[in-house]
Design a protein around this motif. Structure first.
Motif, PDB file in Angstrom:
ATOM      1  N   ALA A  77     -14.613  52.999 -13.238  1.00 47.86           N
ATOM      2  CA  ALA A  77     -13.994  53.555 -12.031  1.00 47.86           C
ATOM      3  C   ALA A  77     -14.299  52.670 -10.824  1.00 47.86           C
ATOM      4  N   ALA A  78     -13.437  52.745  -9.830  1.00 52.59           N
ATOM      5  CA  ALA A  78     -13.637  52.017  -8.573  1.00 52.59           C
ATOM      6  C   ALA A  78     -13.775  53.040  -7.448  1.00 52.59           C
ATOM      7  N   SER A  79     -14.705  52.781  -6.540  1.00 54.06           N
ATOM      8  CA  SER A  79     -14.866  53.674  -5.395  1.00 54.06           C
ATOM      9  C   SER A  79     -14.634  52.889  -4.116  1.00 54.06           C
ATOM     10  N   GLU A  80     -14.455  53.621  -3.034  1.00 55.97           N
ATOM     11  CA  GLU A  80     -14.226  53.030  -1.712  1.00 55.97           C
ATOM     12  C   GLU A  80     -13.128  51.965  -1.759  1.00 55.97           C
ATOM     13  N   VAL A  81     -12.000  52.332  -2.338  1.00 53.67           N
ATOM     14  CA  VAL A  81     -10.874  51.399  -2.464  1.00 53.67           C
ATOM     15  C   VAL A  81     -10.135  51.344  -1.137  1.00 53.67           C
ATOM     16  N   LYS A  82     -10.010  50.144  -0.585  1.00 53.51           N
ATOM     17  CA  LYS A  82      -9.323  49.950   0.694  1.00 53.51           C
ATOM     18  C   LYS A  82      -8.111  49.052   0.459  1.00 53.51           C
ATOM     19  N   VAL A  83      -6.951  49.539   0.891  1.00 56.68           N
ATOM     20  CA  VAL A  83      -5.713  48.777   0.769  1.00 56.68           C
ATOM     21  C   VAL A  83      -5.189  48.504   2.177  1.00 56.68           C
ATOM     22  N   GLU A  84      -4.966  47.236   2.468  1.00 55.94           N
ATOM     23  CA  GLU A  84      -4.431  46.849   3.774  1.00 55.94           C
ATOM     24  C   GLU A  84      -2.952  46.503   3.623  1.00 55.94           C
ATOM     25  N   VAL A  85      -2.146  47.025   4.548  1.00 59.93           N
ATOM     26  CA  VAL A  85      -0.693  46.839   4.526  1.00 59.93           C
ATOM     27  C   VAL A  85      -0.279  46.241   5.867  1.00 59.93           C
ATOM     28  N   THR A  86       0.618  45.256   5.811  1.00 61.57           N
ATOM     29  CA  THR A  86       1.116  44.611   7.025  1.00 61.57           C
ATOM     30  C   THR A  86       2.611  44.851   7.151  1.00 61.57           C
ATOM     31  N   ARG A  87       3.035  45.193   8.347  1.00 62.81           N
ATOM     32  CA  ARG A  87       4.456  45.373   8.662  1.00 62.81           C
ATOM     33  C   ARG A  87       4.837  44.339   9.705  1.00 62.81           C
ATOM     34  N   THR A  88       5.867  43.555   9.398  1.00 57.53           N
ATOM     35  CA  THR A  88       6.358  42.561  10.339  1.00 57.53           C
ATOM     36  C   THR A  88       7.774  42.949  10.741  1.00 57.53           C
ATOM     37  N   ALA A  89       7.968  43.180  12.034  1.00 62.50           N
ATOM     38  CA  ALA A  89       9.293  43.539  12.563  1.00 62.50           C
ATOM     39  C   ALA A  89       9.452  42.881  13.922  1.00 62.50           C
ATOM     40  N   GLY A  90      10.566  42.182  14.111  1.00 62.75           N
ATOM     41  CA  GLY A  90      10.820  41.531  15.391  1.00 62.75           C
ATOM     42  C   GLY A  90       9.803  40.447  15.708  1.00 62.75           C
ATOM     43  N   GLY A  91       9.261  39.802  14.698  1.00 61.05           N
ATOM     44  CA  GLY A  91       8.285  38.744  14.904  1.00 61.05           C
ATOM     45  C   GLY A  91       6.886  39.225  15.221  1.00 61.05           C
ATOM     46  N   ILE A  92       6.680  40.521  15.269  1.00 56.61           N
ATOM     47  CA  ILE A  92       5.366  41.082  15.583  1.00 56.61           C
ATOM     48  C   ILE A  92       4.794  41.730  14.324  1.00 56.61           C
ATOM     49  N   GLY A  93       3.549  41.427  14.001  1.00 52.17           N
ATOM     50  CA  GLY A  93       2.890  42.003  12.835  1.00 52.17           C
ATOM     51  C   GLY A  93       1.952  43.130  13.213  1.00 52.17           C
ATOM     52  N   HIS A  94       2.019  44.214  12.467  1.00 49.92           N
ATOM     53  CA  HIS A  94       1.102  45.347  12.644  1.00 49.92           C
ATOM     54  C   HIS A  94       0.386  45.546  11.319  1.00 49.92           C
ATOM     55  N   GLN A  95      -0.858  45.957  11.407  1.00 52.36           N
ATOM     56  CA  GLN A  95      -1.639  46.165  10.205  1.00 52.36           C
ATOM     57  C   GLN A  95      -2.150  47.602  10.156  1.00 52.36           C
ATOM     58  N   ALA A  96      -2.145  48.181   8.943  1.00 53.60           N
ATOM     59  CA  ALA A  96      -2.692  49.517   8.711  1.00 53.60           C
ATOM     60  C   ALA A  96      -3.419  49.488   7.372  1.00 53.60           C
ATOM     61  N   SER A  97      -4.329  50.415   7.187  1.00 47.51           N
ATOM     62  CA  SER A  97      -5.059  50.458   5.919  1.00 47.51           C
ATOM     63  C   SER A  97      -5.265  51.909   5.502  1.00 47.51           C
ATOM     64  N   VAL A  98      -5.482  52.080   4.214  1.00 45.17           N
ATOM     65  CA  VAL A  98      -5.793  53.395   3.664  1.00 45.17           C
ATOM     66  C   VAL A  98      -7.031  53.235   2.790  1.00 45.17           C
TER      67      VAL A  98
END
Length: 134
Positions: A77-98
């Motif tokens: 099993a794996a614990s404390e799994v962190k996934v980072e997601v990047t959204r690029t729109a209009g040349g600007i990047g935003h980052q979010a994680s779960v």
């Protein structure tokens, strides 16, 4: 008189129903032991092997929300799994994680990320996955 009745009952032994239940119980116990032995013989100590995929992005009230699904293909099993997601729109990047507390062996867990101020979904991709072994 009561001695004769008990001696007759003792001489008869088990009836067919008792033997059937006894036989089925023995068969069930032996089958469970065999299943557990086969599972133990096939056990491999493979480390967590995580794969993540994104669901379809949805725009709701100027928020882009995306479901993130993480699958563990390993035997640990794996614990404390962190996934980072990047959204690029209009040349600007935003980052979010779960952060997922726990992803069991050969199991799947889902989470969700959101990006604010969205008029369009843009390009959304996974940029990182990390975990700790429990």
């Amino acid at each position: 008189m009561s001695e004769r009745k008990t001696s007759k009952i003792r001489d008869q032994g088990k009836n067919a129903l008792e033997w059937t239940v006894f036989g089925l119980s023995c068969l069930l116990v032996i089958s469970m032991i065999a299943v557990l032995a086969v599972a133990a013989a096939g056990w491999q100590d493979q480390p967590p092997a995580l794969s993540a995929k994104l669901g379809e992005p949805e725009i709701k009230e100027r928020l882009v929300t995306v479901v993130v699904e993480v699958t563990n293909h390993g035997d640990i099993a794996a614990s404390e799994v962190k996934v980072e997601v990047t959204r690029t729109a209009g040349g600007i990047g935003h980052q979010a994680s779960v952060m997922l507390d726990f992803v069991p062996r050969h199991g799947t867990r889902r989470g969700q990320v959101s990006f604010p101020d969205a008029a369009e979904t843009g390009d959304i991709r996974i940029t990182g996955v990390g975990f700790a072994e429990p």
